[in-house]
Design a protein around this motif. Structure first.
Motif, short mmCIF file in Angstrom:
data_model
loop_
_atom_site.label_atom_id
_atom_site.label_comp_id
_atom_site.label_asym_id
_atom_site.label_seq_id
_atom_site.Cartn_x
_atom_site.Cartn_y
_atom_site.Cartn_z
N UNK A 1 -53.92 -19.42 24.14
CA UNK A 1 -54.12 -20.76 23.42
C UNK A 1 -54.36 -19.87 22.02
N UNK A 2 -54.69 -19.29 21.87
CA UNK A 2 -55.87 -18.15 20.93
C UNK A 2 -55.17 -17.26 20.66
N UNK A 3 -53.71 -16.41 21.25
CA UNK A 3 -53.30 -15.11 20.70
C UNK A 3 -52.23 -15.83 20.45
N UNK A 4 -51.62 -15.42 19.29
CA UNK A 4 -50.73 -15.86 18.99
C UNK A 4 -49.52 -15.03 18.73
N UNK A 5 -47.97 -15.34 18.21
CA UNK A 5 -47.07 -15.07 18.37
C UNK A 5 -46.42 -14.53 16.99
N UNK A 6 -45.55 -13.51 17.47
CA UNK A 6 -44.69 -13.31 16.47
C UNK A 6 -43.47 -13.51 16.42
N UNK A 7 -42.15 -13.97 15.18
CA UNK A 7 -41.25 -14.70 15.54
C UNK A 7 -39.78 -13.80 15.46
N UNK A 8 -40.57 -12.77 16.73
CA UNK A 8 -39.56 -11.93 17.44
C UNK A 8 -40.07 -11.96 18.96
N UNK A 9 -41.40 -13.10 19.32
CA UNK A 9 -41.94 -13.01 20.80
C UNK A 9 -41.11 -12.85 21.16
N UNK A 10 -39.90 -14.02 21.88
CA UNK A 10 -38.84 -14.10 22.53
C UNK A 10 -37.90 -12.88 22.59
N UNK A 11 -37.59 -12.11 20.96
CA UNK A 11 -36.91 -11.18 21.71
C UNK A 11 -37.78 -9.78 22.75
N UNK A 12 -38.74 -9.96 22.48
CA UNK A 12 -39.21 -9.01 23.50
C UNK A 12 -39.17 -9.45 24.69
N UNK A 13 -39.79 -10.16 25.33
CA UNK A 13 -39.38 -10.87 26.45
C UNK A 13 -37.99 -10.27 26.74
N UNK A 14 -37.41 -11.24 26.12
CA UNK A 14 -35.56 -10.82 26.89
C UNK A 14 -35.47 -9.38 26.60
N UNK A 15 -36.08 -8.48 26.26
CA UNK A 15 -35.63 -6.58 26.66
C UNK A 15 -36.93 -6.30 27.45
N UNK A 16 -37.61 -7.03 28.11
CA UNK A 16 -38.73 -6.76 29.68
C UNK A 16 -39.82 -6.13 28.44
N UNK A 17 -39.95 -6.44 27.76
CA UNK A 17 -41.21 -5.68 27.30
C UNK A 17 -42.91 -5.76 27.72
N UNK A 18 -43.52 -5.12 28.50
CA UNK A 18 -44.71 -5.47 28.55
C UNK A 18 -45.80 -6.17 27.59
N UNK A 19 -46.42 -7.38 27.58
CA UNK A 19 -47.11 -8.00 26.84
C UNK A 19 -48.48 -7.41 26.74
N UNK A 20 -48.98 -7.08 25.45
CA UNK A 20 -50.97 -7.09 25.91
C UNK A 20 -50.96 -7.36 24.49
N UNK A 21 -52.14 -7.59 24.47
CA UNK A 21 -52.58 -8.52 22.79
C UNK A 21 -53.79 -7.74 21.99
N UNK A 22 -53.28 -7.06 21.01
CA UNK A 22 -53.33 -6.75 19.62
C UNK A 22 -53.68 -7.71 17.98
N UNK A 23 -54.89 -7.81 17.84
CA UNK A 23 -55.26 -8.16 16.68
C UNK A 23 -54.80 -9.35 16.37
N UNK A 24 -55.43 -10.51 18.46
CA UNK A 24 -55.19 -11.36 17.78
C UNK A 24 -53.80 -11.96 18.48
N UNK A 25 -52.67 -11.14 18.73
CA UNK A 25 -51.58 -11.54 18.82
C UNK A 25 -50.74 -10.76 20.46
#
Length: 378
Positions: free
Chosen positions: A9-33
């Motif tokens: 819940x504390x990790x923020x998401x950018x406005x493009x978060x769903x786009x990254x998931x759609x492209x199969x990105x490996x997501x990590x926490x960086x700078x609170x995002x």
């Protein structure tokens, strides 16, 4: 489970978060995002796309602060190490904000948007800290200071084909922009009857020619979709770090911290000591005159071993003299290199040193911090 939910819940998401998931990105926490490290390709492929063609980055996690009003220039001069006095509209400056002791609050870009109108771009991990510090230092200045980080989305289009891509795919004229200049553009809004204002600048964090575009979340999503549909390679934090490292660009938290001053980091050219005043000037002037106790250097190992952040640097007698800040086996030059903060006595080029990597010691030498030649359009 409760702990994991709290962290999530504390990790923020950018406005493009769903786009990254759609492209199969490996997501990590960086700078609170929650950010993409890489996509279904590889860091190597993404790195080479930027060096040879063009790549697309989501940098919406960066922070944006506007400074407007009668004392806007005087205020920015007060908190910023570079000199913006009399800057032309459209000019961008790189520099630091420093504490009174010379330690670094953050490194940032300052955009001159108009008379008494400045746009400051700060690092994602430092947004809350920077904002509190800026507010504290605003006392006595007649300014309107606003944190616009939640409004702006931001993408970076980087690489030798970036100009052609931005003009052809996004329809934004950018040929006239030179390195470290910007302009505002009115673009159609897909749902409103009035156009919206965006900012486009010829800047980046890769060592290649490129552009950064700031706009509403809706507009940035539209730009992302157009660029991906045109075949532009999406690039994550992994290659963003390898690209910036190869050309010697610092990362706050590694090469700059509250304990690492701009002088220690070799960024004295962005500290204008001939300015009338700025926070930290006295301490930085003394450090420059006396010489810093430690300096940031490049080190090339004679072996293929990879030095990582925090590894100990030794002299040839095996005595600790510093620590690695960032290290890689570089993609572009095929060498094991790093940046390291070492005792000033060992900072001269070609000085032989060693790096402790796990249980072994690997010899190397001090070299320039830039491991790949920048390709900016001046």
């Amino acid at each position: 489970m409760a702990i994991k939910q709290e962290i999530f819940q504390k990790t923020k998401r950018t406005c493009l978060y769903d786009k990254h998931l759609k492209l199969g990105a490996m997501m990590v926490e960086f700078g609170g995002f929650d950010m993409p490290l890489l996509y279904q390709s590889s860091i190597l492929q993404e790195h080479k796309a930027v060096r040879e063609h063009v790549g697309l980055f989501d940098v919406s996690h960066m922070g944006e602060v506007t400074v407007k009003g009668k004392d806007a220039e005087r205020y920015v001069q007060h908190i910023f190490t570079n000199d913006i006095a009399g800057a032309p509209v459209g000019k961008i400056y790189y520099g630091m904000m420093c504490y009174e002791n010379g330690g670094t609050v953050d490194d940032l870009l300052v955009y001159k948007m108009g008379e008494n109108d400045f746009f400051l771009v700060i690092n994602a991990a430092n947004i809350d800290k920077d904002w509190a510090w800026m507010q504290e230092k605003a006392e006595g200045f007649d300014i309107d200071l606003q944190n616009r980080s939640d409004y702006y989305g931001q993408i970076a289009v980087q690489g030798p084909e970036s100009e052609h891509t931005v003009e052809k795919v996004l329809g934004l004229e950018c040929k006239e922009l030179t390195f470290y200049t910007c302009k505002t553009v009115l673009v159609p809004h897909s749902t409103l009857h009035t156009p919206q204002e965006i900012i486009i600048s010829r800047t980046g964090y890769t060592g290649e020619d490129g552009f950064e575009i700031y706009g509403s979340h809706e507009y940035i999503n539209e730009c992302w979709d157009k660029l991906i549909a045109a075949g532009v390679q999406a690039c994550g934090l992994g290659c963003r770090d390898t690209l910036r490292f190869e050309v010697g660009l610092p990362l706050y938290g590694d090469e700059l911290t509250q304990d690492i001053t701009p002088i220690m980091a070799g960024l004295g050219m962005f500290v204008k000591l001939d300015k009338a005043e700025f926070i930290g000037k006295e301490a930085l002037a003394k450090q420059k005159a006396d010489g810093p106790a430690k300096k940031l250097v490049g080190i090339e190992l004679f072996d293929k071993a990879i030095p990582r952040h925090g590894y100990t640097v030794l002299n040839m007698d095996g005595e600790p003299i510093g620590e690695v800040t960032t290290g890689y086996h570089t993609i572009s030059s095929d060498k094991s290199v790093c940046m390291a903060l070492v005792d000033a006595a060992y900072s001269k080029l070609d000085t032989e040193v060693q790096i402790q990597i796990r249980k072994k010691v690997f010899p190397g030498k001090v070299v320039k911090k830039q491991f790949y030649n920048k390709s900016y359009k001046k």
